[in-house]
Design a protein around this motif. Structure first.
Motif, PDB file in Angstrom:
ATOM      1  N   ASN A 107       0.858  -1.175   0.000  1.00 54.34           N
ATOM      2  CA  ASN A 107       0.000   0.000   0.000  1.00 54.34           C
ATOM      3  C   ASN A 107       0.902   1.234   0.000  1.00 54.34           C
ATOM      4  OD1 ASN A 107      -2.704   1.161   0.292  1.00 54.34           O
ATOM      5  ND2 ASN A 107      -1.890   1.951   2.212  1.00 54.34           N
ATOM      6  N   PHE A 108       0.545   2.230  -0.809  1.00 52.55           N
ATOM      7  CA  PHE A 108       1.334   3.451  -0.896  1.00 52.55           C
ATOM      8  C   PHE A 108       0.533   4.635  -0.379  1.00 52.55           C
ATOM      9  CE2 PHE A 108       3.585   0.691  -3.661  1.00 52.55           C
ATOM     10  CZ  PHE A 108       4.874   1.167  -3.758  1.00 52.55           C
ATOM     11  N   VAL A 109       1.218   5.528   0.326  1.00 52.48           N
ATOM     12  CA  VAL A 109       0.654   6.793   0.769  1.00 52.48           C
ATOM     13  C   VAL A 109       1.666   7.866   0.370  1.00 52.48           C
ATOM     14  CG1 VAL A 109      -0.082   8.190   2.729  1.00 52.48           C
ATOM     15  CG2 VAL A 109      -0.595   5.739   2.699  1.00 52.48           C
ATOM     16  N   ASP A 110       1.278   8.737  -0.548  1.00 49.19           N
ATOM     17  CA  ASP A 110       2.155   9.814  -1.030  1.00 49.19           C
ATOM     18  C   ASP A 110       3.528   9.301  -1.462  1.00 49.19           C
ATOM     19  OD1 ASP A 110       0.073  11.578  -0.630  1.00 49.19           O
ATOM     20  OD2 ASP A 110       0.807  12.238   1.337  1.00 49.19           O
ATOM     21  N   ASN A 111       3.534   8.271  -2.290  1.00 50.82           N
ATOM     22  CA  ASN A 111       4.741   7.648  -2.875  1.00 50.82           C
ATOM     23  C   ASN A 111       5.566   6.823  -1.890  1.00 50.82           C
ATOM     24  OD1 ASN A 111       4.361   8.382  -5.514  1.00 50.82           O
ATOM     25  ND2 ASN A 111       5.901   9.989  -5.528  1.00 50.82           N
ATOM     26  N   LYS A 112       5.099   6.624  -0.682  1.00 47.75           N
ATOM     27  CA  LYS A 112       5.826   5.822   0.315  1.00 47.75           C
ATOM     28  C   LYS A 112       5.010   4.583   0.658  1.00 47.75           C
ATOM     29  CE  LYS A 112       8.852   9.171   1.424  1.00 47.75           C
ATOM     30  NZ  LYS A 112      10.225   9.130   1.173  1.00 47.75           N
ATOM     31  N   MET A 113       5.697   3.444   0.839  1.00 50.95           N
ATOM     32  CA  MET A 113       5.003   2.228   1.258  1.00 50.95           C
ATOM     33  C   MET A 113       4.620   2.352   2.726  1.00 50.95           C
ATOM     34  SD  MET A 113       6.933  -0.849  -0.711  1.00 50.95           S
ATOM     35  CE  MET A 113       8.571  -0.216  -0.506  1.00 50.95           C
ATOM     36  N   GLU A 114       3.367   2.016   3.017  1.00 54.27           N
ATOM     37  CA  GLU A 114       2.836   2.111   4.382  1.00 54.27           C
ATOM     38  C   GLU A 114       1.962   0.898   4.673  1.00 54.27           C
ATOM     39  OE1 GLU A 114       3.388   4.487   6.688  1.00 54.27           O
ATOM     40  OE2 GLU A 114       4.436   5.943   5.428  1.00 54.27           O
ATOM     41  N   GLY A 115       2.102   0.350   5.881  1.00 55.31           N
ATOM     42  CA  GLY A 115       1.259  -0.777   6.291  1.00 55.31           C
ATOM     43  C   GLY A 115       1.834  -2.107   5.851  1.00 55.31           C
ATOM     44  N   LYS A 116       0.982  -3.114   5.782  1.00 56.53           N
ATOM     45  CA  LYS A 116       1.413  -4.471   5.405  1.00 56.53           C
ATOM     46  C   LYS A 116       1.836  -4.506   3.944  1.00 56.53           C
ATOM     47  CE  LYS A 116       0.222  -6.591   9.252  1.00 56.53           C
ATOM     48  NZ  LYS A 116       1.281  -6.862  10.192  1.00 56.53           N
ATOM     49  N   GLY A 117       2.925  -5.233   3.692  1.00 57.78           N
ATOM     50  CA  GLY A 117       3.385  -5.364   2.319  1.00 57.78           C
ATOM     51  C   GLY A 117       4.410  -6.473   2.181  1.00 57.78           C
ATOM     52  N   LYS A 118       4.777  -6.716   0.924  1.00 59.25           N
ATOM     53  CA  LYS A 118       5.759  -7.754   0.619  1.00 59.25           C
ATOM     54  C   LYS A 118       6.769  -7.223  -0.380  1.00 59.25           C
ATOM     55  CE  LYS A 118       2.509 -11.500   1.393  1.00 59.25           C
ATOM     56  NZ  LYS A 118       1.794 -12.645   0.826  1.00 59.25           N
ATOM     57  N   GLN A 119       8.019  -7.666  -0.210  1.00 61.25           N
ATOM     58  CA  GLN A 119       9.093  -7.364  -1.143  1.00 61.25           C
ATOM     59  C   GLN A 119       9.657  -8.686  -1.633  1.00 61.25           C
ATOM     60  OE1 GLN A 119      12.361  -5.118   0.501  1.00 61.25           O
ATOM     61  NE2 GLN A 119      13.350  -4.873  -1.488  1.00 61.25           N
ATOM     62  N   TYR A 120      10.018  -8.745  -2.927  1.00 54.98           N
ATOM     63  CA  TYR A 120      10.486  -9.987  -3.535  1.00 54.98           C
ATOM     64  C   TYR A 120      11.853  -9.800  -4.172  1.00 54.98           C
ATOM     65  CZ  TYR A 120       5.621 -11.383  -3.114  1.00 54.98           C
ATOM     66  OH  TYR A 120       4.367 -11.680  -2.621  1.00 54.98           O
ATOM     67  N   TYR A 121      12.603 -10.916  -4.231  1.00 54.52           N
ATOM     68  CA  TYR A 121      13.847 -10.943  -4.989  1.00 54.52           C
ATOM     69  C   TYR A 121      13.497 -11.026  -6.473  1.00 54.52           C
ATOM     70  CZ  TYR A 121      16.348 -11.983  -0.642  1.00 54.52           C
ATOM     71  OH  TYR A 121      16.885 -11.925   0.617  1.00 54.52           O
ATOM     72  N   GLU A 122      14.462 -10.705  -7.315  1.00 55.74           N
ATOM     73  CA  GLU A 122      14.204 -10.731  -8.760  1.00 55.74           C
ATOM     74  C   GLU A 122      13.880 -12.133  -9.263  1.00 55.74           C
ATOM     75  OE1 GLU A 122      15.858  -8.561 -12.784  1.00 55.74           O
ATOM     76  OE2 GLU A 122      17.096  -8.548 -10.989  1.00 55.74           O
ATOM     77  N   ASN A 123      14.328 -13.168  -8.519  1.00 62.31           N
ATOM     78  CA  ASN A 123      14.031 -14.544  -8.912  1.00 62.31           C
ATOM     79  C   ASN A 123      12.597 -14.954  -8.564  1.00 62.31           C
ATOM     80  OD1 ASN A 123      14.011 -15.094  -6.145  1.00 62.31           O
ATOM     81  ND2 ASN A 123      15.924 -16.263  -6.167  1.00 62.31           N
ATOM     82  N   GLY A 124      11.822 -14.046  -7.951  1.00 66.17           N
ATOM     83  CA  GLY A 124      10.425 -14.319  -7.618  1.00 66.17           C
ATOM     84  C   GLY A 124      10.195 -14.785  -6.194  1.00 66.17           C
ATOM     85  N   LYS A 125      11.261 -15.101  -5.468  1.00 66.76           N
ATOM     86  CA  LYS A 125      11.100 -15.557  -4.083  1.00 66.76           C
ATOM     87  C   LYS A 125      10.911 -14.358  -3.157  1.00 66.76           C
ATOM     88  CE  LYS A 125      13.475 -19.896  -4.619  1.00 66.76           C
ATOM     89  NZ  LYS A 125      12.545 -20.934  -4.353  1.00 66.76           N
ATOM     90  N   ILE A 126      10.165 -14.589  -2.101  1.00 61.75           N
ATOM     91  CA  ILE A 126       9.871 -13.506  -1.158  1.00 61.75           C
ATOM     92  C   ILE A 126      11.130 -13.107  -0.388  1.00 61.75           C
ATOM     93  CG2 ILE A 126       9.114 -15.012   0.722  1.00 61.75           C
ATOM     94  CD1 ILE A 126       6.834 -12.618   0.881  1.00 61.75           C
ATOM     95  N   MET A 127      11.283 -11.798  -0.170  1.00 66.22           N
ATOM     96  CA  MET A 127      12.398 -11.254   0.604  1.00 66.22           C
ATOM     97  C   MET A 127      11.905 -10.819   1.983  1.00 66.22           C
ATOM     98  SD  MET A 127      14.679  -7.801  -0.118  1.00 66.22           S
ATOM     99  CE  MET A 127      15.332  -8.346  -1.667  1.00 66.22           C
ATOM    100  N   TYR A 128      10.772 -10.103   1.992  1.00 66.80           N
ATOM    101  CA  TYR A 128      10.253  -9.541   3.242  1.00 66.80           C
ATOM    102  C   TYR A 128       8.738  -9.569   3.199  1.00 66.80           C
ATOM    103  CZ  TYR A 128       9.149  -6.097   6.867  1.00 66.80           C
ATOM    104  OH  TYR A 128       8.634  -5.460   7.971  1.00 66.80           O
ATOM    105  N   ASP A 129       8.168  -9.926   4.343  1.00 69.39           N
ATOM    106  CA  ASP A 129       6.705  -9.928   4.495  1.00 69.39           C
ATOM    107  C   ASP A 129       6.426  -9.304   5.846  1.00 69.39           C
ATOM    108  OD1 ASP A 129       3.993 -10.386   4.630  1.00 69.39           O
ATOM    109  OD2 ASP A 129       4.125 -12.563   4.451  1.00 69.39           O
ATOM    110  N   GLY A 130       5.848  -8.089   5.831  1.00 68.91           N
ATOM    111  CA  GLY A 130       5.598  -7.441   7.108  1.00 68.91           C
ATOM    112  C   GLY A 130       5.177  -5.997   6.963  1.00 68.91           C
TER     113      GLY A 130
END
Length: 181
Positions: A107-130
């Motif tokens: 979720n983005f608020v004024d171009n910044k990620m806010e709240g629950k979210g996920k980040q992934y590596y380029e290979n498609g595997k999850i990097m961060y969930d929180g």
């Protein structure tokens, strides 16, 4: 978006204002193709930047600003698909690597990620969930290795691990459980 002088307009006019479909070319080489209302970009359109960081925006415009659903494509090949309000990313969005794999789902608020979210590596595997606060890991989350196994779960503060957490070995056994600073 910065205001730059236009050097050419081709399209519809109403009462001597751009209105309807048209194309405008700006003095810096950027251009817009799409709908206008009362002299402003308004409706569906594509804006092609002449900048080093952003290549184009395709989507909804209201009063000359990104407003509504859109796709922002960067020179790097990454692209952002989601909601925009007053020219900024606002709402649920996904950012993708050039290869089409997801980079962020947040979720983005004024171009910044806010709240629950996920980040992934380029290979498609999850990097961060929180939790995110101003695009940084902040709150509770899980951080994974590029090979897919859990490395850490616990508290983060403004990016780094900070507070209660558990660090894991690649085999899943606990390496350390306690406070991180």
């Amino acid at each position: 978006m910065e205001k730059v002088k236009n050097i050419r307009y081709e399209g519809d006019f109403v009462d001597d204002l751009y209105d309807g479909n048209g194309k405008i070319i700006y003095e810096d080489g950027a251009y817009y193709v799409g709908q206008f209302k009362k002299g402003k970009r308004h409706g569906k359109g594509i804006f092609y930047y002449n900048k080093d960081t952003v290549f184009s925006y395709e989507g909804d415009f209201v009063d000359d600003k990104f407003n509504g659903q859109g796709k922002l494509t960067f020179v790097s090949g990454r692209y952002h698909i989601g909601q925009f309000k007053n020219g900024l990313a606002n709402g649920k969005a996904k950012v993708y690597y050039p290869n089409g794999n997801i980079f962020f789902d947040a979720n983005f608020v004024d171009n910044k990620m806010e709240g629950k979210g996920k980040q992934y590596y380029e290979n498609g595997k999850i990097m961060y969930d929180g939790d995110f606060v101003q695009t940084k890991y902040d709150g509770e989350g899980k951080f994974y290795a590029e090979k897919g196994y859990l490395l850490y779960e616990g508290h983060f503060e403004k990016g780094p691990r900070n507070g209660k957490g558990i660090e894991y070995y690649p085999n899943g056994n606990i390496q350390y459980e306690g406070d991180f600073v």
